[in-house]
Scaffold this active site. Structure first.
Site, PDB file in Angstrom:
ATOM      1  N   TYR A   9     -15.136 -22.105  -4.217  1.00  0.00           N
ATOM      2  CA  TYR A   9     -15.535 -20.809  -4.245  1.00  0.00           C
ATOM      3  C   TYR A   9     -16.297 -20.216  -3.109  1.00  0.00           C
ATOM      4  CZ  TYR A   9     -18.541 -16.461  -5.249  1.00  0.00           C
ATOM      5  OH  TYR A   9     -18.902 -15.341  -5.241  1.00  0.00           O
ATOM      6  N   SER A  31     -23.425  -6.833  -6.309  1.00  0.00           N
ATOM      7  CA  SER A  31     -21.999  -6.445  -7.056  1.00  0.00           C
ATOM      8  C   SER A  31     -22.382  -5.798  -8.509  1.00  0.00           C
ATOM      9  CB  SER A  31     -21.235  -7.571  -7.197  1.00  0.00           C
ATOM     10  OG  SER A  31     -21.940  -8.826  -7.913  1.00  0.00           O
ATOM     11  N   GLN A  81     -15.857 -12.287  -4.684  1.00  0.00           N
ATOM     12  CA  GLN A  81     -16.639 -10.998  -5.446  1.00  0.00           C
ATOM     13  C   GLN A  81     -15.784  -9.794  -5.281  1.00  0.00           C
ATOM     14  OE1 GLN A  81     -20.903 -10.817  -5.253  1.00  0.00           O
ATOM     15  NE2 GLN A  81     -20.816  -8.963  -4.078  1.00  0.00           N
ATOM     16  N   THR A  94      24.503   6.918 -12.487  1.00  0.00           N
ATOM     17  CA  THR A  94      24.353   5.817 -11.478  1.00  0.00           C
ATOM     18  C   THR A  94      24.501   6.451 -10.066  1.00  0.00           C
ATOM     19  OG1 THR A  94      26.491   5.006 -11.172  1.00  0.00           O
ATOM     20  CG2 THR A  94      25.730   3.924 -12.827  1.00  0.00           C
ATOM     21  N   HIS A  95      23.607   6.009  -9.213  1.00  0.00           N
ATOM     22  CA  HIS A  95      23.452   6.695  -7.844  1.00  0.00           C
ATOM     23  C   HIS A  95      23.065   8.165  -8.126  1.00  0.00           C
ATOM     24  CE1 HIS A  95      25.815   3.390  -6.245  1.00  0.00           C
ATOM     25  NE2 HIS A  95      26.313   3.385  -7.303  1.00  0.00           N
ATOM     26  N   ASN A 128       4.006  22.466 -13.995  1.00  0.00           N
ATOM     27  CA  ASN A 128       4.533  21.368 -13.314  1.00  0.00           C
ATOM     28  C   ASN A 128       4.257  20.139 -14.263  1.00  0.00           C
ATOM     29  OD1 ASN A 128       4.975  22.724 -11.101  1.00  0.00           O
ATOM     30  ND2 ASN A 128       2.797  22.881 -10.398  1.00  0.00           N
ATOM     31  N   SER A 134       0.604  26.382 -10.929  1.00  0.00           N
ATOM     32  CA  SER A 134       0.354  26.458  -9.802  1.00  0.00           C
ATOM     33  C   SER A 134      -0.488  27.719  -9.552  1.00  0.00           C
ATOM     34  CB  SER A 134       1.719  26.692  -9.251  1.00  0.00           C
ATOM     35  OG  SER A 134       1.573  27.570  -7.802  1.00  0.00           O
ATOM     36  N   GLU A 186       3.848  13.119 -12.539  1.00  0.00           N
ATOM     37  CA  GLU A 186       3.809  12.670 -11.233  1.00  0.00           C
ATOM     38  C   GLU A 186       2.526  11.895 -10.839  1.00  0.00           C
ATOM     39  OE1 GLU A 186       4.521  16.676  -8.845  1.00  0.00           O
ATOM     40  OE2 GLU A 186       4.219  17.281 -10.669  1.00  0.00           O
ATOM     41  N   ASN A 206     -20.777 -19.749 -10.173  1.00  0.00           N
ATOM     42  CA  ASN A 206     -19.485 -19.896  -9.721  1.00  0.00           C
ATOM     43  C   ASN A 206     -18.575 -19.952 -11.216  1.00  0.00           C
ATOM     44  OD1 ASN A 206     -20.592 -19.746  -7.380  1.00  0.00           O
ATOM     45  ND2 ASN A 206     -20.087 -21.757  -6.512  1.00  0.00           N
ATOM     46  N   LYS A 250       5.071  28.914 -12.340  1.00  0.00           N
ATOM     47  CA  LYS A 250       5.357  27.359 -12.192  1.00  0.00           C
ATOM     48  C   LYS A 250       4.875  26.634 -13.635  1.00  0.00           C
ATOM     49  CE  LYS A 250       6.722  24.873  -9.635  1.00  0.00           C
ATOM     50  NZ  LYS A 250       6.159  24.500  -8.191  1.00  0.00           N
TER      51      LYS A 250
END
Ligand code: ARG
Length: 467
Positions: free
Chosen positions: A326, A27, A331, A158-159, A294, A286, A299, A113, A292
């Site tokens: 444990y 690890s 891990q 709303t909606h 963006n 773009s 996003e 541990n 464009k």
């Protein structure tokens, strides 16, 4: 196959592990980032071992100086991590012991541990504090944008349909409230992470007279009143990863909040809404369409929420079938936890910066907010004030809206005669309802988007978020 000999294998193993086993079980490639906290824990443990007489004064000093030197080497990148030593704990201890014989006493009454449980709690505490700072900055960015545009109105939706007018600041402050609850959840998570598991050993504590209170105090595991916080069950302490789950859950909800904010910003940058303009430095182009611009940051903020939620589900799934206590499965908690912490912190930070570089398009907001249909409910309230039951008022205003539509005019252009053709209760003052400024002045309930109330809320947040 090349043979390697990890330190954790005692003489009872007849054979050493093969390279592929070592690679599968290591690890260090990801838990090396716990090094500061691992050293901190070892320093406290060494000080405690000195106090109870396991270490002589000179041994304790040698260990403390040795750990300090290793820490400095790690910080400058000089330290060589060895994958065959499995993890951060073994790497540091093995190197210390190679340099000084007293290093072999450091692991007295300690297991990896309880050590890893300690390191994770220490690391998470720091991470929560840093994240809280970033969230506060994001809240400040939202409040500033609201203050700079305190007179701008937009339709509330709303909606995703136009509903009633609100101040833009009111909309932004909704996110400030959500983020505040995130902070509260994170603090709450902090208080349960802030409990010291060291002294639990592998599973059953130790027969040696450890001073757990001293270790807890040295590492700052104390409550607001300074009372040391110690785990009370050694089996629970080494098997518990609730703190990791709680953090991941709080982080997932934070990510969901940011994702919703991102979604609003994305909509608002579209030509259809055109409410905001994000500075060029925070947008991308773009590769094909030259016109464009963006909103990629927003996003990606929305997109990264998926992995933060995924990390939470991964952790819960990891834990659900584990027997006490444990198990090496644990891990697998680290990469999920690290990824969540890194992702949410980076996201909060960049979204705050983007908001600092976002301008409001007043003209487009004004146009949208001046749609008289947004005040249809105010017209119903007008009838209620004249004594009409609300259900009836709602019905009548519905008819008025239909009439306006039929006559091809906006609601506020209907004549008194037209209104009265629907219901005689309408008086001369009825059309006054459509004065937007007055309409906003009337919404002064606590938490409503009224002129005075929003100013009050902006001032409240400004004060609360003062540096
Ligand atoms: N690298 C291990 C982990 O992250 C440390 C604990 C190892 N304990 C053990 N008994 N093998 O969980």
């Amino acid at each position: 196959m090349k043979k390697i000999s990890p330190l954790s294998r005692s003489v009872r193993f007849a054979r050493e592990v093969s390279t592929d086993v070592a690679q599968f079980t290591e690890s260090i490639s990801f838990d090396h980032r716990l090094w500061r906290h691992d050293i901190l824990g070892s320093l406290a443990h060494a000080a405690m071992l000195r106090k109870i007489g396991v270490l002589t004064k000179s041994e304790a000093i040698a260990i403390i100086c040795g750990l300090d030197k290793i820490g400095r080497e790690i910080a400058t990148g000089e330290f060589e991590w060895k994958p065959e030593l499995e993890d951060v704990h073994m790497n540091i201890e093995a190197e210390l012991t190679r340099r000084l014989p007293a290093g072999a006493k450091l692991h007295t009454a300690r297991s990896r541990n309880d050590q890893v449980a300690l390191d994770m709690r220490l690391w998470l505490r720091d991470e929560i504090v840093l994240l809280l700072g970033e969230i506060t900055d994001l809240q400040r960015a939202l409040v500033s944008l609201g203050e700079k545009n305190s007179d701008v109105l937009i339709p509330g939706y709303t909606h995703l349909q136009r509903a009633q007018p609100v101040y833009l600041a009111h909309h932004l402050l909704a996110y400030v409230e959500m983020l505040e609850r995130d902070c509260e959840r994170l603090w709450d998570c902090y208080s349960r992470a802030n409990v010291c598991p060291l002294g639990s050993g592998a599973i059953a504590g130790s027969t040696l007279p450890l001073d757990r209170v001293l270790v807890a105090k040295l590492l700052g595991f104390v409550d607001a009143g300074g009372k040391p916080q110690l785990t009370q069950n050694s089996m629970d302490a080494v098997g518990d990863r609730d703190f990791a789950v709680e953090f991941s859950a709080a982080a997932a909800l934070l990510a969901v909040h940011i994702s919703r904010l991102a979604e609003d910003l994305i909509l608002w940058t579209s030509t259809e809404f055109n409410f905001i303009k994000i500075a060029d430095a925070y947008t991308t182009g773009s590769s094909l369409m030259p016109q464009k611009k963006n909103p990629d940051i927003a996003e990606l903020a929305r997109g990264k929420t998926g992995r933060v939620i995924g990390n939470l589900v991964a952790l819960l799934t990891l834990l659900k079938g584990l027997p006490m206590t444990y198990n090496r499965d644990l891990q697998e908690d680290k990469e999920r936890l690290f990824d969540t912490a890194d992702t949410v912190r980076a996201t909060v930070r960049i979204v705050a910066a983007m908001l600092q570089h976002t301008k409001i398009n007043r003209a487009a907001c004004d146009r949208a907010a001046s749609d008289p249909a947004l005040l249809a409910t105010d017209l119903a309230d007008y009838l209620v004030k004249k004594g009409m039951p609300f259900r009836q008022a709602h019905h009548i205003v519905g008819k008025v809206v239909a009439l306006a539509e039929k006559n091809g005019k906006p609601l506020n252009q209907l004549t008194l005669a037209e209104l009265q053709s629907v219901d005689k209760t309408f008086g001369r003052d009825a059309l006054g309802v459509f004065d937007l400024k007055r309409a906003m002045a009337k919404r002064n309930l606590i938490g409503a988007p009224g002129t005075k109330e929003v100013a009050k809320q902006l001032a409240r947040w400004r004060k609360l978020l003062q540096a």
